[in-house]
Design an enzyme around this catalytic site. Structure first.
Site, PDB file in Angstrom:
ATOM      1  N   CYS A 131     -11.659   0.507  -6.650  1.00  0.00           N
ATOM      2  CA  CYS A 131     -10.478   0.675  -7.315  1.00  0.00           C
ATOM      3  C   CYS A 131     -11.137   0.803  -8.477  1.00  0.00           C
ATOM      4  CB  CYS A 131      -9.553  -0.032  -7.461  1.00  0.00           C
ATOM      5  SG  CYS A 131      -9.040  -0.454  -6.115  1.00  0.00           S
ATOM      6  N   HIS A 273      -5.525   2.602 -12.683  1.00  0.00           N
ATOM      7  CA  HIS A 273      -5.782   2.345 -11.564  1.00  0.00           C
ATOM      8  C   HIS A 273      -4.148   1.686 -10.634  1.00  0.00           C
ATOM      9  CE1 HIS A 273      -6.453   1.557  -7.390  1.00  0.00           C
ATOM     10  NE2 HIS A 273      -5.766  -0.074  -7.874  1.00  0.00           N
ATOM     11  N   ASN A 303      -1.798   2.821  -2.870  1.00  0.00           N
ATOM     12  CA  ASN A 303      -2.366   2.068  -3.637  1.00  0.00           C
ATOM     13  C   ASN A 303      -3.892   2.666  -2.925  1.00  0.00           C
ATOM     14  OD1 ASN A 303      -5.407   1.716  -4.922  1.00  0.00           O
ATOM     15  ND2 ASN A 303      -4.945  -0.725  -4.502  1.00  0.00           N
TER      16      ASN A 303
END
Length: 348
Positions: A131, A273, A303
């Site tokens: 990520c 993020h 996500n």
């Protein structure tokens, strides 16, 4: 201890960015058209809309059709980003693709995208930081341009997370989606309204077992046993990841702001993020950020790993929340653990 600030405008000169100034000259994103909603997931696994919203803040996510790979998503974003910068693929000197879901072990996704867009003069590589892949790739590209090695770099953050998600595991299948984002990083005219100011990154390998895919690499190659044990899917210790992400998002943000003699209140926009709505809000509260300084769009995308930050930036530009000259802080925490932050002034 923070060094004294002597630079005009509060930006100190002890940051990590050297060489000529660099800037993001364009941004583009792409998500596949197919939606996977919370209502859909209710039919697939024991969960419900309220539980998903409360735990993650997600209502829907985009999912690829069979036969669509990460390079396909990345190509769409890359073509738009290059055109948006007023360039052609031949102007790109280097391609850096942040991804944890390459089309295959090799060749790299960067090679596949390079061929698909016709960037005949570019070299490149994949960068694996989960990520944090977009912040890591952006910093790396900026340094290649800063040295003068290249005038224009293409950064792609793209993942097809649905390819490694176990849709029988409600703890993970509700979280992830597929998507891509791309930016062109170019030499800036000066260090005024648009420039990449500084970056800060770290890794902590002790956190590896909290978020990982157990099989598929050299340690546990694919076999009947690894498939039967569902070891080719993401495994996560949610509580450990949550606590680490909140703590490290605040820490990395304060570290880079302190080094540049800035306060959280100086930021026009904080782009974290998009892993979990509660993580973002908790970190923002610890930093003392106001609601208007924080963007959250996880509700619509889930996500998407390396694509979340460019997707959030794109929404901020579209909504008029991000304008040329705005001071922006990007922050990320990912599997590994990886932690990253990039401080910049928006270039367009």
């Amino acid at each position: 201890m923070v060094a004294p600030c002597h630079a005009q405008g509060g930006i100190a000169r002890q940051n990590r960015c050297g060489g000529r100034p660099t800037t993001i000259t364009s941004l583009a994103t792409y998500v596949p058209p197919r939606l996977l909603t919370n209502a859909d997931l209710e039919q697939m696994v024991e969960t419900n809309n309220e539980w998903i919203l409360q735990r993650t803040g997600i209502r829907e996510r985009h999912i690829v059709d069979p036969g669509v790979g990460t390079s396909d998503l990345g190509k769409e974003a890359a073509v738009q980003a290059i055109a948006g910068a007023g360039l052609t693929p031949d102007d790109i000197g280097i391609i850096i693709v942040g991804t944890v879901t390459p089309d295959m072990m090799f060749p790299s996704t960067a090679c596949l995208i390079q061929h698909k867009i016709g960037a005949r003069r570019a070299w490149g590589f994949d960068l694996s930081a989960a990520c944090s892949a977009f912040t890591y790739a952006l910093s790396t590209a900026s340094q290649f341009v800063a040295t003068g090695a290249h005038d224009h770099a293409l950064v792609v953050g793209a993942d097809v997370m649905s390819s490694i998600i176990d849709y029988k595991d409600r703890a993970t299948c509700v979280i992830f989606g597929d998507g891509a984002g791309a930016v062109v990083v170019s030499a800036a005219a000066g260090d005024g309204d648009g420039s990449i100011i500084d970056f800060e990154h770290e890794i902590d390998g002790s956190g590896g077992p909290a978020l990982y895919m157990p099989a598929g690499g050299s340690l546990r190659p694919p076999s009947h046993d690894t498939v039967d044990q569902r070891m080719h899917y993401v495994k996560q210790d949610g509580q450990t990841v949550f606590k680490f992400a909140v703590r490290k998002t605040e820490e990395i943000a304060r570290r880079i702001l302190d080094r540049n003699c800035l306060k959280p209140s100086d930021l026009s926009l904080f782009v974290s993020h998009q892993a979990n709505r509660r993580i973002i809000l908790a970190a923002a509260e610890k930093l003392g950020l106001a609601e208007h300084q924080v963007i959250i769009n996880i509700e619509r995308f889930g996500n998407t790993t390396a694509a979340t930050i460019p997707l959030a930036l794109n929404d901020a530009v579209r909504d008029g929340r991000l304008k040329k000259g705005d001071l922006v802080l990007l922050a990320s925490v990912g599997a590994g653990f990886t932690v990253g932050a990039v401080l910049l002034r928006w270039g367009f």
